[in-house]
Design an enzyme around this catalytic site. Structure first.
Site, mmCIF file in Angstrom:
data_model
loop_
_atom_site.group_PDB
_atom_site.id
_atom_site.type_symbol
_atom_site.label_atom_id
_atom_site.label_comp_id
_atom_site.label_asym_id
_atom_site.label_seq_id
_atom_site.Cartn_x
_atom_site.Cartn_y
_atom_site.Cartn_z
ATOM 1 N N ASP A 184 -21.587 13.626 25.253
ATOM 2 C CA ASP A 184 -21.946 14.818 24.495
ATOM 3 C C ASP A 184 -22.730 14.431 23.240
ATOM 4 O OD1 ASP A 184 -22.102 17.282 23.324
ATOM 5 O OD2 ASP A 184 -19.942 17.629 23.191
ATOM 6 N N HIS A 186 -23.846 16.721 21.271
ATOM 7 C CA HIS A 186 -23.261 17.692 20.327
ATOM 8 C C HIS A 186 -24.289 18.292 19.377
ATOM 9 C CE1 HIS A 186 -19.761 19.266 17.904
ATOM 10 N NE2 HIS A 186 -19.250 19.294 19.126
ATOM 11 N N GLU A 210 -24.960 15.954 27.403
ATOM 12 C CA GLU A 210 -24.741 17.334 26.961
ATOM 13 C C GLU A 210 -25.392 17.630 25.610
ATOM 14 O OE1 GLU A 210 -20.898 20.069 25.641
ATOM 15 O OE2 GLU A 210 -20.668 18.603 27.257
ATOM 16 N N GLU A 236 -23.074 25.790 25.636
ATOM 17 C CA GLU A 236 -21.888 26.297 24.950
ATOM 18 C C GLU A 236 -22.238 27.217 23.789
ATOM 19 O OE1 GLU A 236 -20.173 23.087 21.898
ATOM 20 O OE2 GLU A 236 -20.671 22.197 23.842
ATOM 21 N N ASP A 258 -19.621 29.382 27.713
ATOM 22 C CA ASP A 258 -18.225 29.440 27.282
ATOM 23 C C ASP A 258 -17.729 30.857 27.529
ATOM 24 O OD1 ASP A 258 -15.913 29.885 25.545
ATOM 25 O OD2 ASP A 258 -16.380 27.945 24.653
ATOM 26 N N HIS A 285 -17.842 25.410 29.199
ATOM 27 C CA HIS A 285 -17.277 24.841 27.979
ATOM 28 C C HIS A 285 -15.931 25.510 27.726
ATOM 29 C CE1 HIS A 285 -17.105 24.853 23.422
ATOM 30 N NE2 HIS A 285 -17.375 23.568 23.637
#
Length: 382
Positions: A184, A186, A210, A236, A258, A285
């Site tokens: 990830d 992020h 990700e 997400e 999500d 997510h």
């Protein structure tokens, strides 16, 4: 008619917002409207949206979704989408209980008997990564996800790049060839950093990479996709089909809506169908609570292009409560050999401990996202 008579919200540890919808004939549905760091704001949005629901038929789920998302001149965004998501999940829970069937049956029936799950592992040092992954493997998981890094400079140093590679290498060493590690980014990486590090990770065969860029820079993700052979994921912080369309067109391999942010079961079902037309898999997510996880699983059991499910049992965020603490029976959400078996109880398939939820709401929480700073004192992406 199954009429909606009451809507309540509960701010519960560690960082979740639960929604309870009750009907005049005694049915109760639960949803999760958590928006990490902004749940108090979402709570107010749920209260406002409840004005559109009280006194109306709980089973008109699509119509309620249309009115809640479009019934105001100003639309969209994470606060509204999260509020809608929690209410939508609760309405599907009620529908399943009303018809005596799990939600996935109402979505067309199961296409699989179990869903693979993964867990997050942390640790900035390779030795910590090894220990945490070993613990997850011992617990039965066959896949994990790890952060690529902590704070990253806009143009990373050799030491920063090497540290990313060393952590992923340590993960692969523990996992071997038959388990998976997702990495990830992020949103902490600039496009330049992400493009530079991706080829260095290819020898370790990540499951996917990700969120290589922040969502407001989704127009750049195609550049990253073309820089690597590793599957790319994002989503997400995308909240509807319209926001997913450009990244699907850019060539991502895995979509990660999500269910507590992207409009709930109703909208994520449509995102999944759109993703399928681009040969893209779904991996929602969900570093959240039991209701969000159950909602994800219900979609997964009825969705052909469903790859894997994130779950947050044991995640470092969970201070003060764990995912299963609010469940009367923990068995439906336990995993065996890295999978969760198909949920069979009506609605979302879990029973929430209402007494525990009400007690937790009295204590509340005030979870906030950490703030990162670069060495010069300027803001850094968390």
């Amino acid at each position: 008619m199954t009429t909606i008579s009451r809507v309540e919200t509960f701010l519960v540890a560690p960082r979740w917002l639960f929604v309870r919808v009750e009907t005049d004939d005694g049915l109760v549905g639960w949803g999760e409207a958590t928006c990490e760091g902004r749940s108090e704001t979402v709570r107010t949005a749920v209260e406002q949206l409840s004005e559109l629901l009280i006194g109306r038929d709980a089973l008109r789920i699509e119509d309620h979704w249309q009115v809640m998302t479009k019934g105001s001149f100003y639309r969209g965004g994470p606060i509204l989408a999260s509020a809608v998501a929690g209410l939508d999940q609760a309405l599907w829970d009620i529908a399943g209980k009303r018809y005596g069937a799990p939600v996935h049956q109402l979505l067309g029936g199961p296409v699989r008997d179990r869903i693979r799950v993964y867990g997050w592992v942390g640790g900035d040092e390779p030795s910590e990564v090894r220990d945490q992954i070993a613990a997850r493997v011992e617990a039965g998981l066959t896949a994990v996800k790890m952060n690529a890094s902590g704070r990253m400079s806009p143009l990373a140093s050799v030491a920063e790049l090497d540290a990313v590679v060393q952590r992923v290498a340590a993960a692969r060493e523990v996992l071997g060839e038959h388990r998976d590690v997702a990495v990830d980014f992020h949103g902490r990486f600039t496009l330049a950093n992400a493009r530079r590090v991706a080829p260095l990770l290819e020898p370790y065969r990540p499951f996917f990479l990700e969120e290589p860029v922040v969502p407001e820079n989704s127009h750049l993700i195609g550049e990253f996709v073309r820089s690597t052979t590793t599957p790319v994921s994002t989503g997400e912080r995308l909240y509807n089909r319209q926001e997913f369309l450009p990244v699907l067109q850019a060539g991502i391999a895995v979509a990660q809506p999500d269910l507590s942010h992207a409009g709930g079961i109703t909208e994520v079902r449509k995102i999944a169908a759109l993703a399928e037309t681009y040969d893209v898999q779904l991996a929602p997510h969900c570093p959240l609570g039991p209701i969000a996880l159950a909602a994800c699983l219900q979609v997964g059991f009825a969705t052909p292009n469903y790859l894997i499910q994130e779950q947050s049992i044991g995640i470092h965020y969970n201070l003060g409560a764990e995912v299963l603490d609010y469940c009367v029976d923990q068995q439906p959400l336990t995993f065996v050999d890295g999978y969760v078996q198909r949920l069979t109880a009506p609605g979302l398939g879990i029973e929430i401990d209402e007494q525990a939820v009400r007690a937790a709401d009295k204590r509340g929480h005030a979870w906030r996202s950490p703030t990162f700073r670069h060495l010069d004192g300027s803001y850094a992406e968390w």
